[in-house]
Design a protein around this motif. Sequence first.
Motif, PDB file in Angstrom:
ATOM      1  N   GLU A 197      22.604  54.233  62.961  1.00 30.58           N
ATOM      2  CA  GLU A 197      22.678  55.606  62.476  1.00 30.58           C
ATOM      3  C   GLU A 197      21.745  56.541  63.241  1.00 30.58           C
ATOM      4  O   GLU A 197      21.907  57.760  63.189  1.00 30.58           O
ATOM      5  CB  GLU A 197      22.339  55.653  60.984  1.00 30.58           C
ATOM      6  N   TRP A 207      31.446  51.638  65.222  1.00 27.71           N
ATOM      7  CA  TRP A 207      31.076  51.286  63.851  1.00 27.71           C
ATOM      8  C   TRP A 207      31.893  50.088  63.361  1.00 27.71           C
ATOM      9  O   TRP A 207      31.389  49.211  62.673  1.00 27.71           O
ATOM     10  CB  TRP A 207      31.289  52.474  62.918  1.00 27.71           C
ATOM     11  N   ARG A 225      28.119  49.622  55.200  1.00 29.75           N
ATOM     12  CA  ARG A 225      27.797  50.969  55.704  1.00 29.75           C
ATOM     13  C   ARG A 225      28.560  51.263  56.991  1.00 29.75           C
ATOM     14  O   ARG A 225      29.060  52.375  57.186  1.00 29.75           O
ATOM     15  CB  ARG A 225      26.287  51.092  55.936  1.00 29.75           C
ATOM     16  N   ARG A 229      31.394  54.168  57.626  1.00 35.24           N
ATOM     17  CA  ARG A 229      31.255  55.172  58.690  1.00 35.24           C
ATOM     18  C   ARG A 229      32.498  55.190  59.575  1.00 35.24           C
ATOM     19  O   ARG A 229      32.950  56.261  59.995  1.00 35.24           O
ATOM     20  CB  ARG A 229      30.008  54.884  59.524  1.00 35.24           C
ATOM     21  N   GLU A 232      35.076  57.108  57.715  1.00 34.65           N
ATOM     22  CA  GLU A 232      34.775  58.541  57.710  1.00 34.65           C
ATOM     23  C   GLU A 232      35.119  59.194  59.044  1.00 34.65           C
ATOM     24  O   GLU A 232      35.588  60.338  59.079  1.00 34.65           O
ATOM     25  CB  GLU A 232      33.285  58.752  57.411  1.00 34.65           C
ATOM     26  N   GLU A 233      34.877  58.476  60.131  1.00 36.15           N
ATOM     27  CA  GLU A 233      35.066  59.062  61.453  1.00 36.15           C
ATOM     28  C   GLU A 233      36.448  58.767  62.035  1.00 36.15           C
ATOM     29  O   GLU A 233      36.737  59.130  63.175  1.00 36.15           O
ATOM     30  CB  GLU A 233      33.982  58.544  62.408  1.00 36.15           C
TER      31      GLU A 233
END
Length: 337
Positions: A197, A207, A225, A229, A232-233
């Motif tokens: 991160e 990720w 996590r 991520r 999300e991306e």
Amino acid sequence: MATLAGHPDWLDIPPEGVLFLDTETTGLVGGAGTMVFLIGFARIEGEALVFRQLFLADPAGEPMFWRTFLAMTREVQGLVTFNGRGFDLPLIEMRLAMQRLRWHGLDVPHWDLLPTARRLWRRRLPSRALAALEEAVLGLERSLGDVPGYEIPTRYWSYLQTRDLNLLEGVFLHNRQDVLSMVILAARLAHLFEAPELDPAVQGWDWMQLGRWYQESGRWEAAERAFRRALEEGGEDLELRRAAWHALGTLLRRMGRLEEAARIWQEWAMEIPDEVLPAVRLARYYERVRRDPMEARRWAQIALERIDLQAHPERWWSLRESLMRRMGRLGNVLWAE
């Protein structure tokens, strides 16, 4: 480094015991006729990173060349290379065997950076060659005097004919840059793996690859996590989002967090209307966990309908048979109720 190299003994190696090594040879493929004429190596000495090169000025001096190399590297406890497992180390071992010598560095823990780079960046970067990684990951540029790797054997043969050391100036520079780039890359990989991160260069598929690595090494919270991520991306990259949904749902199920896993499968099933697997997972979840035969049968029916939408539905016959059995079983339960 112990995790990335796949060798727990790295935990016991002090920084001063690590040797970064690269060779230049008379051939790019290897073989009994290929000689090592330049070895560059670096290690930490006190507060400095010290780089040295050992040059074979004349093939007749090869026995002394290798004895000098052994003397200069006798204290190595861990070895870092880039494609050393596939090229440098077998060639070193072969040339030493011809001199009836053996280097204990061949038996110490070894971290070959190339497989690590391939695993981490194979989905994002078209090339994982060291020069490509220098530009794409490390932000480095080769100097104008650098010699491309494919020219190096020819340069050495020309030197042997003319004894003009100017022909090798770019070769020495190339070897030095390779070794120093390995040092930077190793540090970057280690920091990235420990705290991704904090690295602004980490992107979606990075990720995903990190999450898989964390999961395999038992770091499940870090894996979660990383998968989140990646999700999300993902943006418009449906392949990435599909991989993240799949990995995250599976991980949450293994962690016993079944309701959270079901929410991931639900999101996946709703976002990609023709996806079969999340519907199957939800059918199983509602039957076995929630004990809700009506909802379980609904998702089983959805899965069957999605199989019919596939390009080759006949390839799904085994899953179809399993879903039909589930439908029959759930129907009997509903009828009994």
